[in-house]
Design a protein around this motif. Structure first.
Motif, PDB file in Angstrom:
ATOM      1  N   MET A  12       0.833  -1.200   0.000  1.00  0.00           N
ATOM      2  CA  MET A  12       0.000   0.000   0.000  1.00  0.00           C
ATOM      3  C   MET A  12       0.865   1.247   0.000  1.00  0.00           C
ATOM      4  SD  MET A  12      -3.220  -0.723   2.502  1.00  0.00           S
ATOM      5  CE  MET A  12      -2.206  -0.901   3.954  1.00  0.00           C
ATOM      6  N   LEU A  13       1.870   1.235   0.861  1.00  0.00           N
ATOM      7  CA  LEU A  13       2.716   2.419   0.973  1.00  0.00           C
ATOM      8  C   LEU A  13       3.521   2.643  -0.294  1.00  0.00           C
ATOM      9  CD1 LEU A  13       3.819   2.038   4.671  1.00  0.00           C
ATOM     10  CD2 LEU A  13       2.359   3.810   3.719  1.00  0.00           C
ATOM     11  N   VAL A  16       1.180   4.338  -2.644  1.00  0.00           N
ATOM     12  CA  VAL A  16       0.932   5.733  -2.287  1.00  0.00           C
ATOM     13  C   VAL A  16       2.140   6.592  -2.621  1.00  0.00           C
ATOM     14  CG1 VAL A  16       0.549   7.301  -0.365  1.00  0.00           C
ATOM     15  CG2 VAL A  16      -0.758   5.186  -0.498  1.00  0.00           C
ATOM     16  N   VAL A 109      -5.126   1.234   0.225  1.00  0.00           N
ATOM     17  CA  VAL A 109      -5.139   2.680   0.414  1.00  0.00           C
ATOM     18  C   VAL A 109      -5.508   3.361  -0.896  1.00  0.00           C
ATOM     19  CG1 VAL A 109      -3.643   4.689   0.763  1.00  0.00           C
ATOM     20  CG2 VAL A 109      -3.541   2.779   2.352  1.00  0.00           C
ATOM     21  N   ALA A 111      -4.924   6.241  -2.978  1.00  0.00           N
ATOM     22  CA  ALA A 111      -4.007   7.358  -3.181  1.00  0.00           C
ATOM     23  C   ALA A 111      -4.728   8.577  -3.739  1.00  0.00           C
ATOM     24  CB  ALA A 111      -2.873   6.948  -4.112  1.00  0.00           C
ATOM     25  N   ALA A 200       0.244   5.347   5.897  1.00  0.00           N
ATOM     26  CA  ALA A 200       0.156   5.934   4.562  1.00  0.00           C
ATOM     27  C   ALA A 200       0.051   7.449   4.643  1.00  0.00           C
ATOM     28  CB  ALA A 200      -1.044   5.347   3.815  1.00  0.00           C
ATOM     29  N   LYS A 204       3.012  10.216   3.454  1.00  0.00           N
ATOM     30  CA  LYS A 204       2.721  11.247   2.467  1.00  0.00           C
ATOM     31  C   LYS A 204       3.082  12.650   2.954  1.00  0.00           C
ATOM     32  CE  LYS A 204      -0.880  13.081  -0.580  1.00  0.00           C
ATOM     33  NZ  LYS A 204       0.055  13.137  -1.714  1.00  0.00           N
ATOM     34  N   TYR A 257       7.534   6.328   9.894  1.00  0.00           N
ATOM     35  CA  TYR A 257       7.531   7.155   8.682  1.00  0.00           C
ATOM     36  C   TYR A 257       7.689   8.638   8.980  1.00  0.00           C
ATOM     37  CZ  TYR A 257       6.111   2.881   6.439  1.00  0.00           C
ATOM     38  OH  TYR A 257       6.090   1.592   5.977  1.00  0.00           O
TER      39      TYR A 257
END
Length: 490
Positions: A12-13, A16, A109, A111, A200, A204, A257
């Motif tokens: 998912m990450l 994104v 996710v 995006a 996520a 970002k 993150y």
């Protein structure tokens, strides 16, 4: 199962980050610079990158209906809205980011949704308005006439909602409370998905200028054991074993993150009625940039017609403010009142904002616009600042007169006393001076409170701005330990 979810989260990450630009992620929203303006905790206060204390006066902007992000329309949120907030001295926005929007399908996710949110983030950051990203929820999901969690995350054990009792009535129904129970019990690893969604978001916006962090959950409800959490006792066991455990799990995921930005814990919604919080009472969190967010809504404002609201609300507000401050001290966290208001009752707003000044407490009014809130009565616009969300000229002037206040946005020191009278414009402020890389800056609402200008006196500091400037600036006098500033309308 955990290994599988870890792989999903990583995928998912990657998706994104790629959507945000070549795998660098929106961590590069500031060109990869580590010097993006962001806030940090200093005791119970917030400070900027120049070591100035920051007091926040802001609004909530939460679009509770699909697509869970304000549209680029006059009724939604555009550059004109960001300009309006800046022009009226609001320096922060609590921006709703809904779990249902981030992860509409289990393990995936969206995006595109993050880009919709980013549009508002960039409009605000470009005007140096601090943005708090809020995983907003009320009554869990649309099934219970609320919002926040996606449909796939609803585990109600097959118990139907008996009828629509509105907000907060539906919280007390078995179907809603059982669904919360299953979240707190981490059924089917809900916490892992919730954390992956937060990761996520952090990936970002980690280096986003004017980001003031992540609020982990809005107004959490304890579930079927709510009766044991009511004031005046609260529920230490739930706070420790469920609420704090969940939020610490989210914190650890975000820190992978974004190691530096503020992460905001929130107590049970019952704090608004004076229930104590036990977050941090047994197990310390030990995070350098922790925030504590809570809300204040006096339940007896309906007594205003009898002239009794100020008497009862003074007592209730004092209790809620004390509980919130004690909770933040116990956690070792910065303080922010992220919701209050939701009313056109001027006496309630006048009382509350005066109390916040006395407590040197930053705040974010609920709400900027009404935005068809599904948890309120149809057609009601008492929460918002405008009679018509699509027309900024319809601002409620009596409400604005109370909320658009003279206040110190940046202080080269530590605040000690603050007061403002919205009827006369009289302002008084004092702080303990300290060395900072930039001046003290006080916002002065000329059009609303000083149409003929103002007079200012200062001791311990020298005024460096032009006469009648909308941003009053002061430089601390060499050797001064205390600064006092007063301002009166001409």
């Amino acid at each position: 199962m955990k290994l599988g979810l870890s792989v999903i989260a990583s995928a998912m990450l990657c998706s994104v980050l790629s959507a945000c630009g070549g795998g660098s992620g929106a961590a590069d929203n500031n060109g990869g610079s580590a010097a993006a303006p962001q806030l940090r905790r200093d005791g119970s206060f917030l400070v900027d990158d120049q070591n100035r204390t920051v007091i926040l006066h802001g609004v909530n902007a939460v679009w509770k209906l699909k697509p869970y992000a304000p549209p680029d329309t006059a009724e939604g949120f555009t550059a004109a809205d960001a300009d309006w907030l800046q022009a009226h001295g609001f320096n922060s926005v609590r921006l709703g980011v809904l779990f249902a929007g981030v992860m509409p399908q289990q393990g995936m996710v969206d995006a595109g949704y993050l880009e919709q949110i980013d549009r508002a983030v960039q409009l605000l950051a470009a005007r140096k308005i601090w943005v708090l990203l809020d995983f907003h929820e009320d009554m869990y999901n649309e099934k219970f006439f609320g919002e926040g969690f996606p449909d796939w995350a609803v585990y109600d054990d097959g118990v139907p909602l008996l009828f629509n009792a509105g907000f907060p009535g539906n919280l007390f129904q078995p179907a809603t409370s059982i669904t919360y129970d299953n979240f707190w019990n981490n059924k089917n690893q809900l916490w892992d998905y919730y954390r992956a969604a937060w990761q996520a978001v952090a990936a970002k916006w980690a280096r986003q200028p004017y980001l003031m962090g992540y609020e982990l959950i809005n107004e959490p409800w304890s579930g079927t054991n709510f009766a044991t959490c009511l004031p005046p006792l609260g529920c230490a066991g739930f706070d420790e074993n469920k609420l704090q455990a969940m939020q610490q799990y989210m914190l650890s995921g975000i820190r992978q993150y974004d190691p530096d930005n503020l992460v905001w814990f929130e107590p049970l919604v019952l704090i608004s009625y004076g229930a104590p919080t036990y977050l941090g009472a047994k197990t310390p969190v030990n995070d350098a940039n922790l925030g504590f967010s809570w809300h204040l809504y006096c339940p007896t404002t309906s007594l205003s017609l009898l002239g009794l609201d100020n008497l009862t609300c003074d007592l209730l507000d004092a209790d809620v403010l004390h509980v919130g401050e004690a909770g933040s001290d116990r956690l070792g966290a910065a303080r922010l009142l992220t919701e209050f208001g939701a009313t056109d009752l001027i006496s309630d707003l006048t009382r509350s904002t005066a109390e916040f000044d006395q407590h040197l407490l930053g705040w974010q009014y609920w709400a900027y616009k009404n935005w068809h809130d599904p948890t309120t009565s149809a057609g009601s616009n008492a929460q918002g600042l405008f009679t018509d969300d699509a027309d900024l000229t319809t601002v409620k002037t009596d409400k604005l007169k109370v909320l658009e206040r003279t206040y110190p946005q940046f202080t080269a020191g530590t605040p000690t006393a603050l007061s403002f009278d919205p009827d006369t414009g009289a302002f008084s402020y004092s702080y303990t001076a300290r060395t900072a890389g930039a001046p003290t800056q006080i916002y002065v609402p000329l059009a609303v409170h000083y149409p003929n200008g103002y007079s200012v006196t200062a001791s311990g500091a020298q005024v460096t701005s032009a006469p009648n400037a909308a941003l009053l600036t002061l430089e601390n006098t060499a050797g001064a330990t205390t600064v006092k500033v007063t301002l009166t309308a001409k």
